[in-house]
Design a protein around this motif. Structure first.
Motif, PDB file in Angstrom:
ATOM      1  N   ARG A   1       8.293  12.192   8.304  1.00 22.98           N
ATOM      2  CA  ARG A   1       7.947  12.726   6.994  1.00 22.98           C
ATOM      3  C   ARG A   1       6.630  13.488   7.008  1.00 22.98           C
ATOM      4  N   ARG A   2       5.981  13.586   8.129  1.00 22.33           N
ATOM      5  CA  ARG A   2       4.713  14.296   8.212  1.00 22.33           C
ATOM      6  C   ARG A   2       4.942  15.798   8.085  1.00 22.33           C
TER       7      ARG A   2
ATOM      8  N   ARG B   1      -4.560   8.407  11.163  1.00 20.59           N
ATOM      9  CA  ARG B   1      -4.142   7.003  11.181  1.00 20.59           C
ATOM     10  C   ARG B   1      -5.327   6.211  11.712  1.00 20.59           C
TER      11      ARG B   1
ATOM     12  N   THR C   1      -7.260  -4.224   6.473  1.00 24.00           N
ATOM     13  CA  THR C   1      -7.461  -3.160   5.484  1.00 24.00           C
ATOM     14  C   THR C   1      -7.916  -3.722   4.143  1.00 24.00           C
TER      15      THR C   1
ATOM     16  N   ASP D   1      -8.845   3.019  -2.005  1.00 24.02           N
ATOM     17  CA  ASP D   1      -7.853   4.083  -1.857  1.00 24.02           C
ATOM     18  C   ASP D   1      -8.470   5.430  -1.489  1.00 24.02           C
TER      19      ASP D   1
ATOM     20  N   VAL E   1      -5.949   7.220   0.947  1.00 19.95           N
ATOM     21  CA  VAL E   1      -4.926   6.392   1.598  1.00 19.95           C
ATOM     22  C   VAL E   1      -3.537   6.797   1.125  1.00 19.95           C
ATOM     23  N   ALA E   2      -2.645   7.068   2.084  1.00 20.77           N
ATOM     24  CA  ALA E   2      -1.250   7.403   1.800  1.00 20.77           C
ATOM     25  C   ALA E   2      -0.358   6.170   1.960  1.00 20.77           C
ATOM     26  N   TRP E   3      -0.699   5.310   2.919  1.00 19.54           N
ATOM     27  CA  TRP E   3       0.019   4.064   3.152  1.00 19.54           C
ATOM     28  C   TRP E   3      -0.932   3.086   3.827  1.00 19.54           C
ATOM     29  N   ARG E   4      -0.614   1.808   3.756  1.00 19.03           N
ATOM     30  CA  ARG E   4      -1.425   0.802   4.449  1.00 19.03           C
ATOM     31  C   ARG E   4      -0.583  -0.397   4.834  1.00 19.03           C
ATOM     32  N   SER E   5      -1.005  -1.033   5.920  1.00 23.48           N
ATOM     33  CA  SER E   5      -0.446  -2.308   6.346  1.00 23.48           C
ATOM     34  C   SER E   5      -1.629  -3.256   6.487  1.00 23.48           C
TER      35      SER E   5
ATOM     36  N   LEU F   1      -3.934   2.001   8.412  1.00 20.40           N
ATOM     37  CA  LEU F   1      -3.644   2.822   7.243  1.00 20.40           C
ATOM     38  C   LEU F   1      -3.524   4.272   7.667  1.00 20.40           C
ATOM     39  N   GLY F   2      -2.784   5.005   6.876  1.00 15.46           N
ATOM     40  CA  GLY F   2      -2.642   6.437   7.062  1.00 15.46           C
ATOM     41  C   GLY F   2      -3.265   7.122   5.881  1.00 15.46           C
TER      42      GLY F   2
END
Length: 84
Positions: A4-5, A39, A45, A50, A66-70, A74-75
């Motif tokens: 999806r990038r 990334r 995190t 954000d 921040v687009a996503w995080r675990s 994070l991305g």
């Protein structure tokens, strides 16, 4: 998994510092990088907002959203980039 990038990212390894409020710093590792994204991996995190300022010697500095995080990564989307 579907890619999806919008831009290809290069695998890198380098130290980074997340600056939250000018006083609070969190160490991280930059593990991939593109013109507009990054990334980051770190111990946790938790506590990373954000939007923050990322300093990565050898790569540059910029505002990161921040687009996503675990739990430990994070991305983010980079804006206001200096010397990437």
């Amino acid at each position: 998994m579907e890619e999806r990038r919008s831009e290809p990212r290069a695998a890198v390894t380098g130290a980074g510092v997340i600056s939250i409020d000018g006083r609070t710093m969190i160490l991280c590792t930059v593990t991939d990088l593109s013109e507009s994204g990054v990334r980051l991996t770190m111990a946790t995190t938790v506590g990373v907002p954000d939007v923050f300022l990322l300093h990565a010697p050898g790569f540059g500095s910029g505002v990161c959203e921040v687009a996503w995080r675990s739990e430990a990564a994070l991305g983010g989307r980079l804006t206001c980039i200096a010397a990437w």
